[in-house]
Structure formats: structure tokens, C-alpha cells
Scaffold this motif. Structure first.
Motif, mmCIF file in Angstrom:
data_model
loop_
_atom_site.group_PDB
_atom_site.id
_atom_site.type_symbol
_atom_site.label_atom_id
_atom_site.label_comp_id
_atom_site.label_asym_id
_atom_site.label_seq_id
_atom_site.Cartn_x
_atom_site.Cartn_y
_atom_site.Cartn_z
ATOM 1 N N ASP A 46 47.787 37.454 -57.803
ATOM 2 C CA ASP A 46 46.802 36.388 -57.593
ATOM 3 C C ASP A 46 46.608 35.581 -58.871
ATOM 4 O O ASP A 46 46.702 36.114 -59.982
ATOM 5 N N ILE A 47 46.300 34.287 -58.713
ATOM 6 C CA ILE A 47 46.085 33.388 -59.840
ATOM 7 C C ILE A 47 44.602 33.053 -59.942
ATOM 8 O O ILE A 47 43.990 32.618 -58.965
ATOM 9 N N TYR A 48 44.041 33.234 -61.135
ATOM 10 C CA TYR A 48 42.668 32.818 -61.424
ATOM 11 C C TYR A 48 42.720 31.788 -62.542
ATOM 12 O O TYR A 48 43.387 31.989 -63.558
ATOM 13 N N ILE A 49 41.977 30.698 -62.365
ATOM 14 C CA ILE A 49 42.102 29.574 -63.292
ATOM 15 C C ILE A 49 40.727 28.951 -63.523
ATOM 16 O O ILE A 49 39.889 28.918 -62.623
ATOM 17 N N TRP A 50 40.459 28.467 -64.731
ATOM 18 C CA TRP A 50 39.154 27.896 -65.046
ATOM 19 C C TRP A 50 39.242 27.000 -66.279
ATOM 20 O O TRP A 50 40.230 27.016 -67.004
ATOM 21 N N GLY A 51 38.177 26.222 -66.500
ATOM 22 C CA GLY A 51 38.118 25.348 -67.668
ATOM 23 C C GLY A 51 38.121 23.886 -67.299
ATOM 24 O O GLY A 51 37.552 23.466 -66.286
ATOM 25 N N TRP A 52 38.771 23.075 -68.123
ATOM 26 C CA TRP A 52 38.785 21.614 -67.984
ATOM 27 C C TRP A 52 39.837 21.200 -66.958
ATOM 28 O O TRP A 52 40.959 21.687 -66.969
ATOM 29 N N ASN A 53 39.472 20.257 -66.091
ATOM 30 C CA ASN A 53 40.360 19.817 -65.019
ATOM 31 C C ASN A 53 40.654 18.323 -65.097
ATOM 32 O O ASN A 53 41.012 17.705 -64.101
ATOM 33 N N GLU A 54 40.538 17.745 -66.275
ATOM 34 C CA GLU A 54 40.656 16.292 -66.435
ATOM 35 C C GLU A 54 41.978 15.742 -65.910
ATOM 36 O O GLU A 54 42.042 14.636 -65.367
ATOM 37 N N SER A 55 43.065 16.493 -66.052
ATOM 38 C CA SER A 55 44.378 16.024 -65.630
ATOM 39 C C SER A 55 44.931 16.813 -64.449
ATOM 40 O O SER A 55 46.133 16.789 -64.197
ATOM 41 N N GLY A 56 44.075 17.535 -63.746
ATOM 42 C CA GLY A 56 44.541 18.340 -62.628
ATOM 43 C C GLY A 56 45.199 19.633 -63.049
ATOM 44 O O GLY A 56 45.889 20.276 -62.263
ATOM 45 N N GLN A 57 44.963 20.068 -64.300
ATOM 46 C CA GLN A 57 45.607 21.284 -64.789
ATOM 47 C C GLN A 57 45.115 22.552 -64.108
ATOM 48 O O GLN A 57 45.729 23.611 -64.257
ATOM 49 N N LEU A 58 44.008 22.450 -63.355
ATOM 50 C CA LEU A 58 43.516 23.592 -62.583
ATOM 51 C C LEU A 58 43.994 23.553 -61.136
ATOM 52 O O LEU A 58 43.676 24.443 -60.358
ATOM 53 N N ALA A 59 44.732 22.498 -60.761
ATOM 54 C CA ALA A 59 45.166 22.300 -59.374
ATOM 55 C C ALA A 59 43.970 22.172 -58.436
ATOM 56 O O ALA A 59 44.039 22.540 -57.264
ATOM 57 N N LEU A 60 42.865 21.630 -58.961
ATOM 58 C CA LEU A 60 41.676 21.343 -58.176
ATOM 59 C C LEU A 60 41.499 19.831 -58.122
ATOM 60 O O LEU A 60 42.082 19.107 -58.924
ATOM 61 N N PRO A 61 40.713 19.308 -57.167
ATOM 62 C CA PRO A 61 40.512 17.853 -57.085
ATOM 63 C C PRO A 61 40.074 17.288 -58.429
ATOM 64 O O PRO A 61 39.150 17.811 -59.060
ATOM 65 N N THR A 62 40.723 16.241 -58.889
ATOM 66 C CA THR A 62 40.490 15.731 -60.231
ATOM 67 C C THR A 62 40.179 14.247 -60.244
ATOM 68 O O THR A 62 40.582 13.508 -59.345
ATOM 69 N N GLY A 63 39.470 13.821 -61.276
ATOM 70 C CA GLY A 63 39.080 12.421 -61.391
ATOM 71 C C GLY A 63 40.258 11.481 -61.505
ATOM 72 O O GLY A 63 40.194 10.338 -61.053
ATOM 73 N N SER A 64 41.360 11.924 -62.105
ATOM 74 C CA SER A 64 42.514 11.034 -62.246
ATOM 75 C C SER A 64 43.095 10.670 -60.885
ATOM 76 O O SER A 64 43.593 9.569 -60.684
ATOM 77 N N LEU A 65 42.997 11.612 -59.921
ATOM 78 C CA LEU A 65 43.464 11.299 -58.578
ATOM 79 C C LEU A 65 42.550 10.269 -57.923
ATOM 80 O O LEU A 65 43.007 9.394 -57.192
ATOM 81 N N ALA A 66 41.244 10.386 -58.201
ATOM 82 C CA ALA A 66 40.309 9.413 -57.650
ATOM 83 C C ALA A 66 40.606 8.025 -58.193
ATOM 84 O O ALA A 66 40.530 7.032 -57.481
ATOM 85 N N GLU A 67 40.952 7.939 -59.485
ATOM 86 C CA GLU A 67 41.291 6.648 -60.067
ATOM 87 C C GLU A 67 42.561 6.082 -59.452
ATOM 88 O O GLU A 67 42.671 4.897 -59.174
ATOM 89 N N ASP A 68 43.550 6.961 -59.220
ATOM 90 C CA ASP A 68 44.787 6.513 -58.607
ATOM 91 C C ASP A 68 44.561 6.027 -57.190
ATOM 92 O O ASP A 68 45.329 5.234 -56.664
#
Length: 375
Positions: free
Chosen positions: A235-257
Motif C-alpha cells: 500500500d502507498i501512503y502519501i502526504w505533504g505539499w500537493n502544489e504540482s500534483g506530487q501526491l496524485a490528489l486534485p491539485t490547483g495546477s489542474l484547476a488552472e489548466d
């Protein structure tokens, strides 16, 4: 000397300085390419990549540098590259069995005298793998497993005696430690939630990650401001900053795109993650995204694949599955999160995630994530 299995080494990513031998000085290498440096690809047992250069260690103890700095030297057991320092573990100069830890300015290419040196105790070899394979600690964790090296003074940093370290990873401002029992500790800066304790506060000493307590972990990896760990079951557990989608979670850069318009409201999810909502001009509906995830989040790969190796760049993440596939996501590619790419093909600019077939036993963070890691 660090051990490695026979096989070929591959590199990809930003290569403007020629960090990956044989690739030339192309700005980006978009899919894995073999490293073609003499005496490196077949004989390398360790590869450590910084942002502008890469260090290779051969089984014969030779270190070779490629990129913004070049050169070669012999008599080494391990190497760890960062933009601030090139740290090596080399055979001791005295008659005893000890090794000498040295910190060099990368530009010196291991010529002259090191900036700092200290004799360190070597840990006895032991069989700690499921296959009975003998494994040793690798930098930045020292062979004694009771201290680690940092590119910021003081270079030599002791660990508490009760921390029986198996692996240590350094991010830009934080550290992750995996102990012999499979428990994870974190400390350092926490302003992007990279420590995983549910707050944005710093921790001066290693603190147990309570959210994962009781779940044995097999791997840890630290990005610039995010963290990843893999459980023994994949299993993969991930946390922290998601500014560039590095967590594979919905990110602001996608919203801008997606051509969002200004006007944001900020709130918190029940798990403490920071959520912003951007108004979408065309649809007229709010588009939530996660900027900071301060608690570990469980991440599923396609087809319920089990992960066995993980690595982080400054703002990207890579994992290898038990079936030998490599998944990458984060910085540089602006759309969908999971995209399968055939082996040896070129990654589409419109793809956030690339997948390659890979021998998981040969995956190491240094050859996958060409970036500077410093603490």
C-alpha cells in the motif's frame, strides 16, 4: 560498498547539464534511456543524482561524476550527491577497519582536500531481506545506523540510541526515518504538512508518525516538501505539499489548466487537509483541490497494483510495482494522473503519469529522481 544486482541503469528527466551519461545535453530525456558512460552501466552498484550532476559508484570502488561537474576517483564505499555537498564514504587512511566520511564541494570533483572529514564506525553485515540477501545502510544514513549526514552544518548528526534505523531519507526541509520494526519517524520543517502529524508545525526531534503506528512499512521516500511510504503489503501512503500534483490528489495546477477564474475559498477536510475551491468560468461550479495534505493518505494504483519501491523528486513521485511497472506523477505534465505508456515510448506532454516496465530490484531513487535533496 553499496551492493547492487547485475543489470542496466537507465536515466530520464531534466538533463541540461548532461547528468545522464550518453544522453548528451538535451534539456529533457522524456523516457528511460540506458546510461552509456564507460565502466558505469554494467558495473555501477549505486547511483546518486542531484539537480545538476550525478554520481556513480562502481563495484570496484570508483566514483564517477557527470553533469555540471565531472571527474573520477577510487577507493570509495558509498556516495551521496546534493547541490550543496558531495558526501562520500571511503576506505580509512589508518590501519584500522574504519571508514572515513568526507564532505566535498561538488565543483572540486574530489580533487584536493575535503571540506570536512570524520572517521566512522562500520556496521557488521547482516541478512535482513526476505530472500536472505545481505544489505548495508546507504548514505545519508551512516553505516553505524546511529547517525546520519546532512549537507547543512553540522554535517554529522547523531540519532537517539533507541532509534534502530533501517533507512533515512532527507527532503528539502525534513527527514524521514524507517526503523527496524517498520515504524516511521519524521522531523524538521512542517510548513507544507510534510511531517504527517496533522499540523504545519516543525519538529526538532524525530517523532513517531502516529497515523501509521502498528502498520509495518517497508520503504520511505522524501521529496522536496512531501513524503511517501510503502507498507509491507504494497500500500502507498502519501502526504505533504500537493502544489504540482506530487501526491496524485486534485491539485490547483489542474484547476488552472481547466481555465479557472479568480476567487477562492479555503477550508479543511475532516482529515485536516487544506482544500481550496476555485470557480470555473465555463461550468460555473466549484472545483475543489487539495493544496496541503498533513496526514498520510492511502493512494491506490490502477488495477490494485502493489508497490515495492518508491522515490520522490522535489515535486514529483515514482513507484515500482511487484510486476515491474514504473508509475510517475507530479511536476511537468499537466493533465490526467494515471496514464499507461508502452515501454521505450516517449511520454506525452499532456500526460501527468507515465508507466514503464521495469525490474523492481534495480529501481533506486537516485536514478529515477534527478533532483537535489538537502536538509
Amino acid at each position: 560498498m553499496a551492493e547492487g544486482r547485475p543489470g542496466a541503469w537507465f536515466g530520464f528527466g531534466f538533463c541540461g547539464f548532461g547528468q545522464a551519461p550518453g544522453s548528451g545535453r538535451a534539456r529533457r530525456v522524456r523516457s528511460p534511456e540506458p546510461l552509456r558512460a564507460p565502466d558505469v552501466d554494467a558495473d555501477a552498484c549505486r547511483v546518486s543524482a542531484s539537480w545538476s550532476y550525478t554520481a556513480f559508484l562502481s563495484r570496484a570502488g570508483q566514483v564517477q561524476l557527470s553533469g555540471s561537474t565531472g571527474g573520477a576517483a577510487s577507493g570509495f564505499r558509498d556516495v551521496w550527491a546534493s547541490e550543496a555537498l558531495l558526501v562520500v564514504l571511503r576506505d580509512g587512511r589508518g590501519p584500522g577497519p574504519g571508514a572515513e566520511l568526507q564532505a566535498w564541494a561538488p565543483s572540486t570533483a574530489l580533487r584536493g582536500e575535503p571540506l570536512w572529514a570524520q572517521t566512522v564506525e562500520l556496521e557488521a553485515e547482516r541478512e535482513d531481506g526476505a530472500d536472505g540477501e545481505t544489505r548495508r545502510q546507504t548514505l545519508p544514513l551512516l553505516p553505524c545506523a546511529r547517525a546520519y549526514v546532512s549537507p547543512r552544518p553540522p554535517c554529522y548528526r547523531p540519532l537517539a540510541p533507541e532509534l534502530r534505523a533501517r533507512r533515512l531519507e532527507l527532503g528539502a526541509e525534513h527527514a524521514l526515518l524507517l526503523d527496524q520494526a517498520g515504524q516511521v519517524y519524521s522531523w524538521g520543517g512542517g510548513r507544507h504538512g510534510q511531517l504527517g502529524h496533522g499540523t504545519l508545525e516543525a519538529e526538532l526531534e524525530p517523532r513517531l508518525l502516529e497515523a501509521l503506528q502498528g502498520l509495518p512499512m517497508a520503504e520511505v521516500a522524501a521529496g522536496g516538501w512531501h513524503s511517501v511510504c510503502l507498507s509491507e503489503t504494497g500500500d502507498i501512503y502519501i502526504w505533504g505539499w500537493n502544489e504540482s500534483g506530487q501526491l496524485a490528489l486534485p491539485t490547483g495546477s489542474l484547476a488552472e489548466d481547466a481555465k479557472t477564474v479568480a476567487g477562492q475559498a479555503t477550508g479543511l477536510n475532516e482529515d485536516g487537509s487544506e482544500v481550496k475551491r476555485a470557480a470555473v468560468a465555463e461550468a460555473g461550479a466549484a472545483a475543489p483541490f487539495i493544496a496541503v495534505q498533513p496526514f498520510p493518505a492511502l493512494l491506490d494504483l490502477p488495477l490494485d497494483s502493489a508497490a515495492v519501491k518508491a522515490s520522490c523528486g522535489s515535486r514529483h513521485t515514482a513507484v515500482v510495482t511487484r510486476t515491474g511497472e514504473l508509475y510517475t506523477w507530479g511536476w511537468e505534465t499537466p493533465t490526467e494522473l494515471w496514464k499507461r505508456v508502452p515501454k521505450a515510448s516517449v511520454t506525452d506532454n499532456e500526460t501527468r503519469t507515465a508507466v514503464w516496465d521495469l525490474d523492481s530490484e534495480r529501481f533506486q531513487s537516485s536514478c529515477i529522481a534527478t533532483h537535489a535533496r538537502w536538509f
